[in-house]
Motif scaffolding. Structure first.
Motif, PDB file in Angstrom:
ATOM      1  N   TYR A  43       0.739  -1.216  -0.089  1.00  0.00           N
ATOM      2  CA  TYR A  43       0.090  -0.181  -0.096  1.00  0.00           C
ATOM      3  C   TYR A  43       0.842   1.362   0.078  1.00  0.00           C
ATOM      4  CZ  TYR A  43      -3.954  -3.203   0.962  1.00  0.00           C
ATOM      5  OH  TYR A  43      -4.950  -4.034   0.659  1.00  0.00           O
ATOM      6  N   TYR A  44       1.780   1.391   0.668  1.00  0.00           N
ATOM      7  CA  TYR A  44       2.881   2.425   0.540  1.00  0.00           C
ATOM      8  C   TYR A  44       3.383   2.744  -0.436  1.00  0.00           C
ATOM      9  CZ  TYR A  44       6.064   6.010   2.759  1.00  0.00           C
ATOM     10  OH  TYR A  44       6.635   6.945   2.730  1.00  0.00           O
ATOM     11  N   ALA A  45       4.028   1.556  -1.269  1.00  0.00           N
ATOM     12  CA  ALA A  45       4.317   1.714  -2.385  1.00  0.00           C
ATOM     13  C   ALA A  45       3.418   2.074  -3.654  1.00  0.00           C
ATOM     14  CB  ALA A  45       5.092   0.306  -3.000  1.00  0.00           C
ATOM     15  N   ALA A  46       2.282   1.631  -3.397  1.00  0.00           N
ATOM     16  CA  ALA A  46       1.190   1.939  -4.247  1.00  0.00           C
ATOM     17  C   ALA A  46       0.827   3.627  -4.237  1.00  0.00           C
ATOM     18  CB  ALA A  46      -0.278   1.225  -4.071  1.00  0.00           C
ATOM     19  N   PHE A  47       1.008   3.983  -2.946  1.00  0.00           N
ATOM     20  CA  PHE A  47       0.598   5.525  -2.763  1.00  0.00           C
ATOM     21  C   PHE A  47       1.794   6.439  -3.678  1.00  0.00           C
ATOM     22  CE2 PHE A  47       1.384   9.506  -0.417  1.00  0.00           C
ATOM     23  CZ  PHE A  47       0.131   9.856  -0.262  1.00  0.00           C
ATOM     24  N   PHE A  48       3.005   5.875  -3.483  1.00  0.00           N
ATOM     25  CA  PHE A  48       4.025   6.725  -4.253  1.00  0.00           C
ATOM     26  C   PHE A  48       4.052   6.530  -5.790  1.00  0.00           C
ATOM     27  CE2 PHE A  48       5.686   7.630  -0.004  1.00  0.00           C
ATOM     28  CZ  PHE A  48       6.720   8.797  -0.413  1.00  0.00           C
ATOM     29  N   SER A  49       3.338   5.296  -6.110  1.00  0.00           N
ATOM     30  CA  SER A  49       3.406   5.083  -7.487  1.00  0.00           C
ATOM     31  C   SER A  49       2.394   5.837  -8.435  1.00  0.00           C
ATOM     32  CB  SER A  49       3.501   3.480  -7.757  1.00  0.00           C
ATOM     33  OG  SER A  49       4.565   2.888  -6.908  1.00  0.00           O
ATOM     34  N   VAL A  50       2.102   7.025  -8.402  1.00  0.00           N
ATOM     35  CA  VAL A  50       1.119   7.616  -8.973  1.00  0.00           C
ATOM     36  C   VAL A  50       1.657   7.494 -10.813  1.00  0.00           C
ATOM     37  CG1 VAL A  50       0.379   9.971  -9.675  1.00  0.00           C
ATOM     38  CG2 VAL A  50       1.250   9.368  -7.362  1.00  0.00           C
ATOM     39  N   PRO A  51       0.737   7.222 -11.437  1.00  0.00           N
ATOM     40  CA  PRO A  51      -0.867   7.125 -10.909  1.00  0.00           C
ATOM     41  C   PRO A  51      -1.380   5.769 -10.647  1.00  0.00           C
ATOM     42  CG  PRO A  51      -0.500   6.656 -13.498  1.00  0.00           C
ATOM     43  CD  PRO A  51       1.037   7.097 -12.934  1.00  0.00           C
ATOM     44  N   MET A  52      -0.501   4.810 -10.316  1.00  0.00           N
ATOM     45  CA  MET A  52      -1.103   3.601  -9.984  1.00  0.00           C
ATOM     46  C   MET A  52      -1.938   3.504  -8.724  1.00  0.00           C
ATOM     47  SD  MET A  52      -1.683   0.424 -10.565  1.00  0.00           S
ATOM     48  CE  MET A  52      -0.769   0.163 -12.310  1.00  0.00           C
ATOM     49  N   ALA A  53      -1.642   4.437  -7.812  1.00  0.00           N
ATOM     50  CA  ALA A  53      -2.219   4.784  -6.481  1.00  0.00           C
ATOM     51  C   ALA A  53      -3.665   4.769  -6.693  1.00  0.00           C
ATOM     52  CB  ALA A  53      -1.670   5.726  -5.712  1.00  0.00           C
ATOM     53  N   ARG A  54      -4.070   5.541  -7.597  1.00  0.00           N
ATOM     54  CA  ARG A  54      -5.463   5.829  -7.808  1.00  0.00           C
ATOM     55  C   ARG A  54      -6.419   4.312  -8.141  1.00  0.00           C
ATOM     56  NH1 ARG A  54      -5.305  11.713 -10.790  1.00  0.00           N
ATOM     57  NH2 ARG A  54      -4.110  12.672  -9.101  1.00  0.00           N
ATOM     58  N   TYR A  55      -5.498   3.620  -8.964  1.00  0.00           N
ATOM     59  CA  TYR A  55      -6.267   2.542  -9.611  1.00  0.00           C
ATOM     60  C   TYR A  55      -6.292   1.472  -8.334  1.00  0.00           C
ATOM     61  CZ  TYR A  55      -5.871   4.294 -14.351  1.00  0.00           C
ATOM     62  OH  TYR A  55      -6.200   5.199 -15.513  1.00  0.00           O
ATOM     63  N   PHE A  56      -4.984   1.461  -7.802  1.00  0.00           N
ATOM     64  CA  PHE A  56      -5.134   0.575  -6.785  1.00  0.00           C
ATOM     65  C   PHE A  56      -5.899   0.622  -5.653  1.00  0.00           C
ATOM     66  CE2 PHE A  56      -2.793  -1.671  -3.118  1.00  0.00           C
ATOM     67  CZ  PHE A  56      -2.518  -3.003  -3.686  1.00  0.00           C
ATOM     68  N   TYR A  57      -6.457   2.000  -5.336  1.00  0.00           N
ATOM     69  CA  TYR A  57      -7.175   2.138  -4.206  1.00  0.00           C
ATOM     70  C   TYR A  57      -8.785   1.997  -4.816  1.00  0.00           C
ATOM     71  CZ  TYR A  57      -3.436   3.056  -1.086  1.00  0.00           C
ATOM     72  OH  TYR A  57      -2.465   2.829  -0.260  1.00  0.00           O
ATOM     73  N   ALA A  58      -9.047   2.330  -5.971  1.00  0.00           N
ATOM     74  CA  ALA A  58     -10.240   2.362  -6.452  1.00  0.00           C
ATOM     75  C   ALA A  58     -11.166   1.315  -6.135  1.00  0.00           C
ATOM     76  CB  ALA A  58     -10.094   2.607  -7.975  1.00  0.00           C
ATOM     77  N   THR A  59     -12.429   1.396  -6.040  1.00  0.00           N
ATOM     78  CA  THR A  59     -13.477   0.438  -5.995  1.00  0.00           C
ATOM     79  C   THR A  59     -14.244   0.103  -7.188  1.00  0.00           C
ATOM     80  OG1 THR A  59     -14.936   2.063  -5.212  1.00  0.00           O
ATOM     81  CG2 THR A  59     -13.507   0.758  -3.638  1.00  0.00           C
ATOM     82  N   GLU A  60     -14.022   1.002  -8.256  1.00  0.00           N
ATOM     83  CA  GLU A  60     -14.844   0.703  -9.423  1.00  0.00           C
ATOM     84  C   GLU A  60     -13.935   1.182 -10.569  1.00  0.00           C
ATOM     85  OE1 GLU A  60     -16.969   5.276  -9.341  1.00  0.00           O
ATOM     86  OE2 GLU A  60     -18.099   3.437  -8.575  1.00  0.00           O
ATOM     87  N   PRO A  61     -14.413   0.892 -11.894  1.00  0.00           N
ATOM     88  CA  PRO A  61     -13.603   1.243 -12.922  1.00  0.00           C
ATOM     89  C   PRO A  61     -13.323   2.764 -13.117  1.00  0.00           C
ATOM     90  CG  PRO A  61     -15.331  -0.510 -13.600  1.00  0.00           C
ATOM     91  CD  PRO A  61     -15.566  -0.138 -12.154  1.00  0.00           C
TER      92      PRO A  61
END
Length: 213
Positions: A43-61
């Motif tokens: 999760y911390y790596a996803a937060f730094f990996s913009v734009p992947m963070a938004r996809y990783f935390y998203a709950t819908e397409p």
């Protein structure tokens, strides 16, 4: 009375010798080298990996400005390798360690056509983190060690987003609030902290003494 006083001073002298041996000859009891392999949450790596963070935390397409000029698409579920780490530590004092860490964390997803559901592309993000580390062990027993530590270094990020490529780098690190290892030569460990190795990580390690000539 003299016998009691003599016994008292002899006991103190014996304890002082033991304490001195415990501090100066700790290498006899504790290995100096330690290697670890662990895996933590991404999760911390996803937060730094913009734009992947938004996809990783998203709950819908989701759809972003990057997708405005392509066919109607949506991004599928994101899969992660987790934060995979390799660490080496060298014990310079009974309670003080120095070393280094390397961590990899990957994120992968597929891009689908909104109408046909056909896979039309892929997204991937790869993070590599490298940093020196310092550890402080405040409980040192034969089979149990409790410790805290800090690491500072750099994270390099590169990936593909549909047909475009991008790369970034950040000054990052790891704070280990508390860690525990159980075992002697081979051991297991668990850590709680904050950083690219994960907020929660666990794994196994191997300890060995330095070769003396």
């Amino acid at each position: 009375m003299k016998k009691i006083a003599s016994f008292f001073f002899i006991s103190l002298f014996s304890l002082s010798l033991y304490a001195d041996r415990d501090t100066t000859d700790w290498k006899i009891w504790f290995p100096q080298n330690e290697i670890q392999f662990g895996i933590g949450d991404p999760y911390y790596a996803a937060f730094f990996s913009v734009p992947m963070a938004r996809y990783f935390y998203a709950t819908e397409p989701l759809s972003y400005i990057y997708d405005w000029f392509v066919d109607d698409i949506y991004h599928g579920a994101v899969f992660s390798t987790g934060a995979i780490s390799f660490n080496y530590m060298y014990r310079i004092k009974k309670w003080l360690w120095i070393g280094g860490s390397a961590t990899y964390c990957g994120f992968f997803s597929k891009v689908h056509n909104l109408v046909t559901d056909e896979v039309v592309g892929k997204n991937n993000v790869n993070t590599f983190s490298f940093y020196p580390s310092v550890r402080f062990s405040y409980l040192n027993r034969k089979y149990v060690t409790l410790y805290s530590g800090v690491s500072l270094g750099y994270t390099f990020i590169f990936g593909n987003r549909l047909e475009s490529r991008y790369s970034q780098s950040y000054f990052t690190g790891q704070i280990t609030a508390i860690g525990v290892s159980v075992g002697k030569t081979w051991y297991g460990f668990t850590e709680l902290g904050l950083g690219m190795r994960g907020c929660i990580s666990a794994g196994f390690g191997y300890r060995f003494k330095s070769v003396t000539k």
